[in-house]
Design an enzyme around this catalytic site. Structure first.
Site, mmCIF file in Angstrom:
data_model
loop_
_atom_site.group_PDB
_atom_site.id
_atom_site.type_symbol
_atom_site.label_atom_id
_atom_site.label_comp_id
_atom_site.label_asym_id
_atom_site.label_seq_id
_atom_site.Cartn_x
_atom_site.Cartn_y
_atom_site.Cartn_z
ATOM 1 N N CYS A 150 -1.424 8.931 4.096
ATOM 2 C CA CYS A 150 -1.434 8.582 2.674
ATOM 3 C C CYS A 150 -2.735 9.056 2.037
ATOM 4 C CB CYS A 150 -1.276 7.083 2.501
ATOM 5 S SG CYS A 150 -2.418 6.183 3.540
ATOM 6 N N GLU A 155 0.883 -1.167 0.000
ATOM 7 C CA GLU A 155 0.000 0.000 0.000
ATOM 8 C C GLU A 155 0.917 1.212 0.000
ATOM 9 O OE1 GLU A 155 -3.014 -0.526 -0.631
ATOM 10 O OE2 GLU A 155 -2.964 -2.672 -0.232
#
Ligand code: NAD
Length: 543
Positions: free
Chosen positions: A327, A293
């Site tokens: 993020c 990720e």
């Protein structure tokens, strides 16, 4: 193996404590922070049953007070990577043969330890080492981590319960074997919960793990390890090493028992690791599982029907909580000109109120960025913006690293929708806004989709259902987590499975059954009760 079909207690999300003045959690957290500040921690690596101290120590400091030293950690080298792999392989047989209910119990106990006796300690460690305010630490180190542990135990059961049909006379079964080899977990600085989950999820499924955290998260990583040990995790199941990334990679990716990478971090690093694994593919016993990720350039697009106050609040929270170092942080926004003046006004009101400083002063909403490198990188984008004609700095733009790495929440107004800061991940408190003509909504959606290589999170604000439907359709591949009338941050385990595609990762959705499936290799077993005794089929018989 269990002699009964046991059921994992149904998980529900850990309630987020408020830390309002006068609450017991606020007092306990302040006490834990004060105690940690007085202490000098000496942090070893954990390999097999050993606490490993190399004597090669590096200091750890709060990003908001870089002259204060919280303690030292012991850095390792290639030999420690090899030791950690050996320890993981040695622990493998016993761990994978242990009944799944015992593996679940260990991680459920870890969740309860964090919810109870370790809550203040792990939140304090996250405040001190990663510069999160009390609320940001609570939703990460306590709540999200607890949720990962409890929900994953339940998802493990869902995975195991997925079984094939059986025709009469046979019994088909699926056995979810752990991977053949060890798993390498590489974790980022920004979430204590992710740091804990990346080694824990494969371990829950019966794998043994070598875990390499970010150097700026080691202080809270040790608390995670303390919790795992107190919860009864056997030696060698998770081995925690502090080794420079490329040094660790050089050993791990050349090992023939390397079976999986569980990574969260930046896109560039992940691509490099993937290439290395590809180059070494002939060395491995099995095709390694690669789960990553990675970065994002997360958007907010407002329609002309959107409520300006709601958009402004989504932008302030989405872009500046934890200094934009999520993020999922909103870092580019597309606002129609009919509501821009109002959105700007509401943002100005909020930004006037927001104070920046140490998280130990609970009135500060914004704290420091993680380290000097991050500070310099973000400051460079701001300096460039001050010079460029294509963009104006409309809020913030100041920074100061004399005490800590402080950067003011900064808003840029871009005249060019493809200006650098509309495209690149900055990972700091910098939001770039592009104002478009209201009738250009559909063209703007195309712009949103094509501006960056990432596809992690994004949000649309609108009161017009046709506009919402159009955005959902046009942006279907632009974000793995898509929000309607909400900020693009703050995914909750069990509610909004998290992850993005394109340059943002393999989209295996952390904290979901989808992720756990990557850490098993299913064996199909077909058992025939009364096997045939002749090779002949009826069609062969004479008429
Ligand atoms: P980073 O890529 O700098 O580091 C991540 C980890 O990789 C660290 O442990 C680091 O030491 C290690 N590493 C770096 N180079 C390596 C190498 N050559 N070999 C082996 N390991 C290596 O990322 P960071 O600054 O810690 O975290 C921020 C990044 O993480 C941002 O890009 C952010 O978007 C991303 N992130 C993504 C998600 C998500 O769910 N998509 C969540 C959190 C963070």
């Amino acid at each position: 193996m269990p002699k009964g079909n046991y059921y994992i207690p149904t998980p529900s999300n850990e309630p987020v404590l408020t830390y309002a003045p006068g609450t017991p959690e606020r007092a306990a957290l302040k006490e834990a922070v004060a105690a940690a500040r007085k202490e000098q921690r000496d942090i070893p690596m954990y390999i097999g049953g050993e606490e490993v101290r190399t004597g090669n120590t590096l200091p750890m400091s709060p990003p908001y007070d870089h002259q204060h030293v919280l303690g030292h950690f012991h850095e390792g080298d290639a030999s420690h990577v090899n030791q950690a792999i050996d320890a993981a392989l040695a622990a493998k047989e016993d761990w994978e043969n242990l009944g799944w209910e015992h593996r679940a119990s260990i991680f459920l106990k870890a969740a309860d330890l964090i919810a109870g006796p370790y809550r203040a300690k792990i939140n304090a460690a996250t405040m001190l080492s990663q510069s999160k305010n009390a609320f940001q630490a609570e939703i990460d180190a306590a709540c999200e981590f607890i949720d990962f542990l409890r929900f994953n135990a339940s998802f493990m059961q869902e995975v195991y319960m997925e079984q094939p049909e059986s025709a009469p006379g046979i019994w088909n079964r699926l056995e979810y074997r752990p991977l053949e080899g060890f798993v390498f977990a590489i974790t980022p600085f920004n979430f204590t919960a992710i740091a804990g989950n990346l080694p824990a999820a494969p371990a829950l499924m019966g794998n043994t793990v070598v875990w390499k955290p970010s150097y700026t998260q080691i202080y809270s990583a040790q608390v995670i390890m303390e919790v795992f040990k107190e919860a009864g995790l056997p030696d060698g199941v998770i081995n925690l090493i502090y080794v420079d990334g490329p040094v660790a990679g050089d050993v791990v990716f050349k090992h023939n028992d390397f079976a999986g990478l569980h990574f969260t971090g930046s896109t560039g690093v992940f691509k490099h690791l993937w290439k290395t694994i590809g180059e070494n593919i002939d060395l491995y016993k099995t095709y390694p599982r690669i789960v990553g990720e990675t970065g994002g350039k997360d958007f907010v697009v407002a329609h002309k029907s959107a409520d300006a106050q709601e958009v402004a609040t989504g932008l302030i929270r989405g872009a500046f909580e934890f200094q934009g170092q999520k993020c999922s942080a909103a870092s580019r926004a597309y606002i129609p000109s009919n509501i821009w003046a109002d959105v700007k006004g509401h943002m100005a009101d909020a930004l006037k109120e927001i104070s920046m400083g140490s998280p130990e002063d609970f009135s500060n909403f914004v704290n420091a960025v993680i380290d000097k490198n991050a500070f310099n990188k973000i400051a460079k984008y701001i300096d460039q913006a001050k010079e460029d004609k294509d963009v104006d700095v409309i809020f913030g733009g100041n920074y100061d690293d004399s005490v800590g790495y402080f950067i003011e929440p900064t808003v840029l107004l871009a005249k060019d929708p493809k200006y650098t800061t509309m495209c690149e991940e900055i990972f700091g408190p910098v939001l770039t806004i592009y104002v478009y003509e209201p009738e250009e909504f559909e063209a703007t959606l195309e712009l949103v989709d094509s501006t960056s290589p990432y596809a992690l999170t994004g949000a649309v604000f609108s009161k017009d259902r046709y506009a919402i439907e159009l955005a959902a359709k046009k942006l279907k591949n632009s974000a793995g987590n898509f929000y309607i009338n909400d900020k693009p941050t703050g995914a909750v385990v069990g509610q909004q499975p998290f992850g993005g595609a394109r340059g943002s990762g393999t989209n295996d959705k952390a904290g979901a059954a989808m992720n756990l499936l990557r850490w098993v290799s299913a064996r199909t077993i077909k058992e025939t009760f009364v096997p045939p005794k002749s090779y002949r089929y009826p069609f062969l018989d004479k008429e």
